[in-house]
Design a protein around this motif. Structure first.
Motif, PDB file in Angstrom:
ATOM      1  N   ASP A   1       9.356  -2.760  -4.515  1.00 38.66           N
ATOM      2  CA  ASP A   1       7.989  -2.626  -5.186  1.00 38.66           C
ATOM      3  C   ASP A   1       6.773  -2.732  -4.241  1.00 38.66           C
ATOM      4  O   ASP A   1       6.271  -3.790  -3.654  1.00 38.66           O
ATOM      5  N   GLU A   2       6.469  -1.651  -3.682  1.00 41.09           N
ATOM      6  CA  GLU A   2       5.328  -1.593  -2.763  1.00 41.09           C
ATOM      7  C   GLU A   2       4.070  -2.209  -3.106  1.00 41.09           C
ATOM      8  O   GLU A   2       3.613  -2.994  -2.342  1.00 41.09           O
ATOM      9  N   ASP A   3       3.676  -2.015  -4.155  1.00 41.54           N
ATOM     10  CA  ASP A   3       2.318  -2.461  -4.579  1.00 41.54           C
ATOM     11  C   ASP A   3       2.166  -3.841  -4.620  1.00 41.54           C
ATOM     12  O   ASP A   3       1.334  -4.691  -4.300  1.00 41.54           O
ATOM     13  N   THR A   4       3.475  -4.637  -5.007  1.00 43.85           N
ATOM     14  CA  THR A   4       3.518  -5.957  -5.202  1.00 43.85           C
ATOM     15  C   THR A   4       3.508  -6.631  -3.967  1.00 43.85           C
ATOM     16  O   THR A   4       2.823  -7.547  -3.688  1.00 43.85           O
ATOM     17  N   ILE A   5       4.375  -6.017  -3.139  1.00 41.40           N
ATOM     18  CA  ILE A   5       4.352  -6.674  -1.613  1.00 41.40           C
ATOM     19  C   ILE A   5       3.219  -6.181  -0.713  1.00 41.40           C
ATOM     20  O   ILE A   5       2.832  -7.353  -0.071  1.00 41.40           O
ATOM     21  N   PHE A   6       2.533  -5.414  -0.924  1.00 45.35           N
ATOM     22  CA  PHE A   6       1.377  -4.945   0.190  1.00 45.35           C
ATOM     23  C   PHE A   6       0.034  -4.712  -0.593  1.00 45.35           C
ATOM     24  O   PHE A   6      -0.968  -4.593   0.020  1.00 45.35           O
ATOM     25  N   GLY A   7       0.008  -5.021  -2.025  1.00 44.47           N
ATOM     26  CA  GLY A   7      -1.188  -4.490  -2.787  1.00 44.47           C
ATOM     27  C   GLY A   7      -1.332  -3.125  -3.094  1.00 44.47           C
ATOM     28  O   GLY A   7      -0.663  -2.465  -2.330  1.00 44.47           O
ATOM     29  N   SER A   8      -2.334  -2.992  -3.674  1.00 43.01           N
ATOM     30  CA  SER A   8      -2.686  -1.631  -4.188  1.00 43.01           C
ATOM     31  C   SER A   8      -3.811  -0.938  -3.466  1.00 43.01           C
ATOM     32  O   SER A   8      -4.105   0.240  -3.657  1.00 43.01           O
ATOM     33  N   GLN A   9      -4.204  -1.672  -2.236  1.00 43.59           N
ATOM     34  CA  GLN A   9      -5.334  -0.983  -1.612  1.00 43.59           C
ATOM     35  C   GLN A   9      -4.840   0.326  -1.024  1.00 43.59           C
ATOM     36  O   GLN A   9      -3.482   0.727  -0.545  1.00 43.59           O
ATOM     37  N   GLU A  10      -5.828   1.300  -0.584  1.00 46.66           N
ATOM     38  CA  GLU A  10      -5.385   2.484  -0.155  1.00 46.66           C
ATOM     39  C   GLU A  10      -5.029   2.622   1.451  1.00 46.66           C
ATOM     40  O   GLU A  10      -4.141   3.152   1.995  1.00 46.66           O
ATOM     41  N   GLU A  11      -5.712   1.373   1.989  1.00 47.92           N
ATOM     42  CA  GLU A  11      -5.518   1.414   3.556  1.00 47.92           C
ATOM     43  C   GLU A  11      -5.117   0.026   3.945  1.00 47.92           C
ATOM     44  O   GLU A  11      -5.651  -1.027   3.248  1.00 47.92           O
ATOM     45  N   LEU A  12      -4.182  -0.177   4.750  1.00 48.96           N
ATOM     46  CA  LEU A  12      -3.455  -1.420   5.019  1.00 48.96           C
ATOM     47  C   LEU A  12      -4.330  -2.094   5.959  1.00 48.96           C
ATOM     48  O   LEU A  12      -5.163  -1.666   6.904  1.00 48.96           O
ATOM     49  N   ASP A  13      -4.326  -3.541   5.999  1.00 43.12           N
ATOM     50  CA  ASP A  13      -5.066  -4.199   7.012  1.00 43.12           C
ATOM     51  C   ASP A  13      -4.289  -3.765   8.275  1.00 43.12           C
ATOM     52  O   ASP A  13      -3.148  -3.614   8.348  1.00 43.12           O
ATOM     53  N   ALA A  14      -4.873  -4.112   9.778  1.00 42.20           N
ATOM     54  CA  ALA A  14      -4.360  -3.918  10.807  1.00 42.20           C
ATOM     55  C   ALA A  14      -3.109  -4.896  10.845  1.00 42.20           C
ATOM     56  O   ALA A  14      -2.011  -4.467  11.674  1.00 42.20           O
ATOM     57  N   GLU A  15      -3.185  -5.875  10.414  1.00 44.35           N
ATOM     58  CA  GLU A  15      -1.916  -7.030  10.661  1.00 44.35           C
ATOM     59  C   GLU A  15      -0.776  -6.712   9.707  1.00 44.35           C
ATOM     60  O   GLU A  15       0.215  -6.899  10.093  1.00 44.35           O
ATOM     61  N   GLN A  16      -0.973  -5.561   8.573  1.00 42.34           N
ATOM     62  CA  GLN A  16       0.014  -5.419   7.834  1.00 42.34           C
ATOM     63  C   GLN A  16       0.863  -4.086   8.347  1.00 42.34           C
ATOM     64  O   GLN A  16       1.856  -3.952   7.924  1.00 42.34           O
ATOM     65  N   VAL A  17       0.170  -3.420   9.285  1.00 44.15           N
ATOM     66  CA  VAL A  17       0.784  -1.998   9.665  1.00 44.15           C
ATOM     67  C   VAL A  17       2.095  -2.280  10.213  1.00 44.15           C
ATOM     68  O   VAL A  17       2.910  -1.457   9.889  1.00 44.15           O
ATOM     69  N   PRO A  18       2.578  -3.176  11.138  1.00 47.50           N
ATOM     70  CA  PRO A  18       3.777  -3.286  11.682  1.00 47.50           C
ATOM     71  C   PRO A  18       4.843  -3.724  10.583  1.00 47.50           C
ATOM     72  O   PRO A  18       5.765  -3.219  10.593  1.00 47.50           O
ATOM     73  N   ARG A  19       4.204  -4.697   9.876  1.00 52.95           N
ATOM     74  CA  ARG A  19       5.274  -4.985   8.578  1.00 52.95           C
ATOM     75  C   ARG A  19       5.433  -3.802   7.780  1.00 52.95           C
ATOM     76  O   ARG A  19       6.722  -3.751   7.370  1.00 52.95           O
ATOM     77  N   TYR A  20       4.580  -3.049   7.416  1.00 56.21           N
ATOM     78  CA  TYR A  20       4.708  -2.005   6.641  1.00 56.21           C
ATOM     79  C   TYR A  20       5.543  -1.028   7.187  1.00 56.21           C
ATOM     80  O   TYR A  20       6.605  -0.484   6.603  1.00 56.21           O
ATOM     81  N   GLN A  21       5.564  -0.598   8.515  1.00 59.20           N
ATOM     82  CA  GLN A  21       6.396   0.116   9.076  1.00 59.20           C
ATOM     83  C   GLN A  21       7.949  -0.171   9.131  1.00 59.20           C
ATOM     84  O   GLN A  21       9.024   0.486   8.854  1.00 59.20           O
TER      85      GLN A  21
END
Length: 402
Positions: free
Chosen positions: A359-379
């Protein structure tokens, strides 16, 4: 900054027959090599590696010189990738002769180590050598330093491929494991296991490779479930590499350490869980190993590992989750009826975990752009999602009609 290292290297080459000069330079280099800038300067010296090997060839019996120069070379290989090919990939076969020199020294000092120490020179050597970083001045210490050179140079893929194809390297390393124990020679055993991990990482096509792999497995299996944590981790890493071989997988399936691998899934050491899941991913290539996994409680253990990957909400371990899903995917790959390989509770739990973790939205939120800190985790999550989605679809296509 004054170019002193270049001059020292030049002196070593010019005064190679002067024992006092060679001893002092070897001592200087062993201490300076703990500094990264010094190692970079040594790497920039085009003749240093060749000169160092010439010194080792000229004074193989001078333990004080050998231990210092091999310590220096080990540091050089650890810190500078550019230096790693210098001992194995030289022009006009010099690389081959460099490796031959290291292997001859390794064999020679292993023989010395097996004999009672000589009292005539060891006291002087010990007093001098103790001034250096990481040296006790004995023959075992020289063996450790040489093994460390081989381990660090093998980090380079081109060098690693070449060294991994040398049976004589494996002969020395497996013989050490056969004749020494981690209780009496901890540093030696850990260095040997770490070197085997580096070498077995590379797939090489040489005669007798499977027999060699099985021999290495025979030597490392006693460390998989031993009381020394570092030896457990290093041997498990080696096993992860070795289980790409069908012969090793067959040997492991009937060995006492196979149930031990399953037990390590409940370890509180993350490194051990990683290596154990990696071994299971490889073992699940074979149908008969899949059947034994369930009998040993491995499926329940893998589902539990997957659940634990997301328990730390701030930093879920998506890499381990991905590896665990791959193990479960391989385990169930040929099964039409999933109840043949999992019970109802395991299936329900696994489905619930995957639905939650994907569930991507629950984990990372529904914002269009990720915070810089979240990018490695998202990858990392994206890598997990590639495997997780496939596994969830397999579960749902089986469960929905029911």
């Amino acid at each position: 900054a004054m170019g002193g290292i270049t001059q020292i290297c030049k002196c070593l080459s010019l005064f190679i027959t002067d024992l006092d000069v060679v001893c002092n330079i070897a001592r200087t280099l062993s201490v300076m090599s703990s500094d990264e800038a010094a190692c970079a300067a040594l790497t920039d010296s085009p003749t240093f590696a060749s000169t160092a090997v010439k010194v080792l060839q000229k004074y193989p019996g001078r333990q004080d010189i050998v231990v210092r120069l091999t310590y220096c070379l080990g540091n050089l290989m650890a810190k500078c990738d550019e230096a790693r090919p210098c001992l194995s990939l030289g022009e006009e076969e010099t690389g081959a002769s460099h490796m031959e020199c290291l292997l001859e020294l390794l064999t020679s000092y292993r023989r010395k180590e097996a004999r009672p120490p000589s009292t005539q020179v060891s006291v002087v050597m010990k007093m001098e050598a103790e001034d250096d970083h990481g040296s006790s001045g004995n023959s075992e210490d020289v063996v450790i330093k040489i093994i460390r050179v081989v381990a660090n140079m093998s980090i380079n893929s081109e060098v690693g491929q070449q060294v991994a194809g040398m049976p004589e390297v494996y002969d020395n390393l497996t013989d050490i494991l056969a004749t020494r124990s981690v209780e009496e020679s901890e540093e030696l055993i850990l260095s040997t296991l770490a070197t085997l991990n580096n070498l077995t990482y590379y797939p090489v096509d040489v005669s007798g490779k499977e027999a060699q792999d099985i021999n290495v497995f025979t030597m490392i299996q006693k460390y998989i479930d031993c009381s020394n944590l570092e030896a457990q981790i290093e041997s498990s890493r080696v096993l992860g590499n070795l289980t790409r071989s069908p012969g090793v997988r067959d040997s492991l399936a009937t060995a006492a350490c196979w149930p031990g691998i399953i037990r390590l899934l409940a370890s509180d050491q993350r490194d051990l869980i990683y290596t154990s899941v990696g071994v299971i991913v490889n073992m699940m290539s074979d149908l008969d190993k899949r059947q034994s996994l369930r009998g040993l409680g491995g499926v329940t253990a893998l589902v539990r590992v997957l659940r634990q990957c997301g328990e730390q909400v701030a930093s879920p371990d998506w890499l381990l989750a991905s590896l665990t899903c791959q193990a479960l995917w391989n385990y169930s790959i040929d099964t039409r009826n999933l109840f043949d390989c999992m019970d109802k509770e395991e299936l329900s739990e696994l489905e619930a975990i995957l639905v939650e973790y994907l569930d991507e939205d629950t984990i990372f939120g529904s914002q269009e752009e990720l915070d810089a800190e979240q990018v490695p985790r998202y990858q990392e999550w994206e890598e997990f999602a590639k495997v997780g989605v496939n596994l969830l679809e397999r579960l749902e296509s089986f469960l929905e009609p029911l």
